[in-house]
Design a protein around this motif. Sequence first.
Motif, PDB file in Angstrom:
ATOM      1  N   UNK A   1     -41.958  92.135  31.945  1.00  0.00           N
ATOM      2  CA  UNK A   1     -40.899  91.678  32.838  1.00  0.00           C
ATOM      3  C   UNK A   1     -39.613  92.461  32.614  1.00  0.00           C
ATOM      4  N   UNK A   2     -38.698  92.386  33.579  1.00  0.00           N
ATOM      5  CA  UNK A   2     -37.509  93.225  33.563  1.00  0.00           C
ATOM      6  C   UNK A   2     -36.218  92.405  33.512  1.00  0.00           C
ATOM      7  N   UNK A   3     -35.243  92.928  32.772  1.00  0.00           N
ATOM      8  CA  UNK A   3     -33.861  92.468  32.828  1.00  0.00           C
ATOM      9  C   UNK A   3     -33.051  93.516  33.570  1.00  0.00           C
ATOM     10  N   UNK A   4     -32.379  93.107  34.647  1.00  0.00           N
ATOM     11  CA  UNK A   4     -31.513  93.979  35.438  1.00  0.00           C
ATOM     12  C   UNK A   4     -30.085  93.505  35.207  1.00  0.00           C
ATOM     13  N   UNK A   5     -29.292  94.304  34.519  1.00  0.00           N
ATOM     14  CA  UNK A   5     -27.956  93.875  34.094  1.00  0.00           C
ATOM     15  C   UNK A   5     -26.908  94.850  34.616  1.00  0.00           C
ATOM     16  N   UNK A   6     -25.875  94.327  35.240  1.00  0.00           N
ATOM     17  CA  UNK A   6     -24.751  95.139  35.708  1.00  0.00           C
ATOM     18  C   UNK A   6     -23.466  94.418  35.348  1.00  0.00           C
ATOM     19  N   UNK A   7     -22.511  95.162  34.780  1.00  0.00           N
ATOM     20  CA  UNK A   7     -21.279  94.499  34.369  1.00  0.00           C
ATOM     21  C   UNK A   7     -20.188  95.523  34.092  1.00  0.00           C
ATOM     22  N   UNK A   8     -18.959  95.019  34.084  1.00  0.00           N
ATOM     23  CA  UNK A   8     -17.800  95.855  33.795  1.00  0.00           C
ATOM     24  C   UNK A   8     -17.363  95.666  32.346  1.00  0.00           C
ATOM     25  N   UNK A   9     -16.793  96.711  31.784  1.00  0.00           N
ATOM     26  CA  UNK A   9     -16.264  96.699  30.422  1.00  0.00           C
ATOM     27  C   UNK A   9     -15.007  97.556  30.401  1.00  0.00           C
ATOM     28  N   UNK A  10     -14.224  97.422  29.319  1.00  0.00           N
ATOM     29  CA  UNK A  10     -13.101  98.333  29.138  1.00  0.00           C
ATOM     30  C   UNK A  10     -13.661  99.724  28.860  1.00  0.00           C
ATOM     31  N   UNK A  11     -12.974 100.753  29.346  1.00  0.00           N
ATOM     32  CA  UNK A  11     -13.494 102.112  29.232  1.00  0.00           C
ATOM     33  C   UNK A  11     -13.427 102.658  27.818  1.00  0.00           C
ATOM     34  N   UNK A  12     -12.679 101.994  26.908  1.00  0.00           N
ATOM     35  CA  UNK A  12     -12.611 102.524  25.547  1.00  0.00           C
ATOM     36  C   UNK A  12     -13.888 102.253  24.761  1.00  0.00           C
ATOM     37  N   UNK A  13     -14.807 101.464  25.308  1.00  0.00           N
ATOM     38  CA  UNK A  13     -16.179 101.497  24.841  1.00  0.00           C
ATOM     39  C   UNK A  13     -16.627 100.459  23.844  1.00  0.00           C
ATOM     40  N   UNK A  14     -15.722  99.774  23.133  1.00  0.00           N
ATOM     41  CA  UNK A  14     -16.148  98.883  22.074  1.00  0.00           C
ATOM     42  C   UNK A  14     -17.139  97.826  22.520  1.00  0.00           C
ATOM     43  N   UNK A  15     -16.832  97.088  23.590  1.00  0.00           N
ATOM     44  CA  UNK A  15     -17.712  96.020  24.048  1.00  0.00           C
ATOM     45  C   UNK A  15     -18.978  96.573  24.710  1.00  0.00           C
ATOM     46  N   UNK A  16     -18.865  97.737  25.317  1.00  0.00           N
ATOM     47  CA  UNK A  16     -20.088  98.378  25.843  1.00  0.00           C
ATOM     48  C   UNK A  16     -21.030  98.727  24.693  1.00  0.00           C
ATOM     49  N   UNK A  17     -20.485  99.235  23.595  1.00  0.00           N
ATOM     50  CA  UNK A  17     -21.313  99.612  22.457  1.00  0.00           C
ATOM     51  C   UNK A  17     -21.987  98.394  21.827  1.00  0.00           C
ATOM     52  N   UNK A  18     -21.281  97.260  21.795  1.00  0.00           N
ATOM     53  CA  UNK A  18     -21.891  96.023  21.312  1.00  0.00           C
ATOM     54  C   UNK A  18     -23.110  95.679  22.151  1.00  0.00           C
ATOM     55  N   UNK A  19     -22.954  95.731  23.461  1.00  0.00           N
ATOM     56  CA  UNK A  19     -24.051  95.412  24.374  1.00  0.00           C
ATOM     57  C   UNK A  19     -25.228  96.348  24.134  1.00  0.00           C
TER      58      UNK A  19
END
Length: 337
Positions: A225-243
Amino acid sequence: SSDLLSKDVSELLDSGLTRLFAVEDERDRIRGLHELLASCGFSHFSELQSAVHDRKQSERMLKLDRDLLAPLMGESWFVFMNHGYAPSDHDEGDFPLLDAEDDKWRHQLFLYFYLLNFAKARLGCMVCGECDLLDVGCGRGGGLAAMKRYYGLRRAVGIDSNPQQIAFCIDRHKEACLEFADGSAMAIPVSSESIDVVTNVESSHGYEDIPRFLAEVRRLLRPNGLLLLADNRESDGGKRLILEAAFLGSGLRLLHKQNITERVRQACIRDTERFRFVFGNEKAEEIRKISANNEKAYSSGSGLYMAYVLEKVQAAASPQEDQPEHRGRPQGRRSRS
């Protein structure tokens, strides 16, 4: 906040995660993640998460979102809350043709369709009308209703942690044969291995415990099965890297990752103009202002918008040392009696 990570640590994490996503074996990916965290000075994933997550800042951002949307909560026409997606010239033909009413929200629908086309290309159940889909953080239910209509889903379930939104969905979409339930993304009220596709749009940025959410998604997904995830983050990357770090060892394998900021920015630009007239009422000025504010964030470079497709794999492990237990959950309620 993400500025607690130095630029050197952020760059090391970013390059290391990119390398690990290319590793085939799940156990090797987990081992590599632990080594990467150690090289950045973190003994556990939770330490990285604590270094980046600022609860007070998150609460302020969520309150700001609620305050901006408050004037629209009583409006039956207001069924979408996402920033939208403006297709490029080469992919617009891949989307279903919209009827006149849906076309008012074209970019908001297209964001869901952009994601769902990955599932359609990969899962046979999407083609033969046997797909069971769950939208986590369903908001006003417009995305779920559109996916049901245009992609012929067998079962369409929406959960949201806001009971007022769920009450709205049940009333507003009562003829759509959808199911809605109050529920947290940390304890999803859906039975194990009962879902083929999970969508999660502009919701994960508010989660305090991403690994727990991913563990819940893995629990309820059927094999492959698939997870399709789309979301916004701050561009400095910290929270994107957590994800992205949480993806490793979640039992979900990353199939696709794309920065779609420009397509979302274009949607905001176009909707800032379109929303002046397509809904024909004064309250629509509120969503026009929101689109304009979103466009400024993306144009300034302070905002980033990412899309991910992940597949459930057989081996499961977690970078988080305390894995939550998973118990059976009650089924959701249908939007009609």
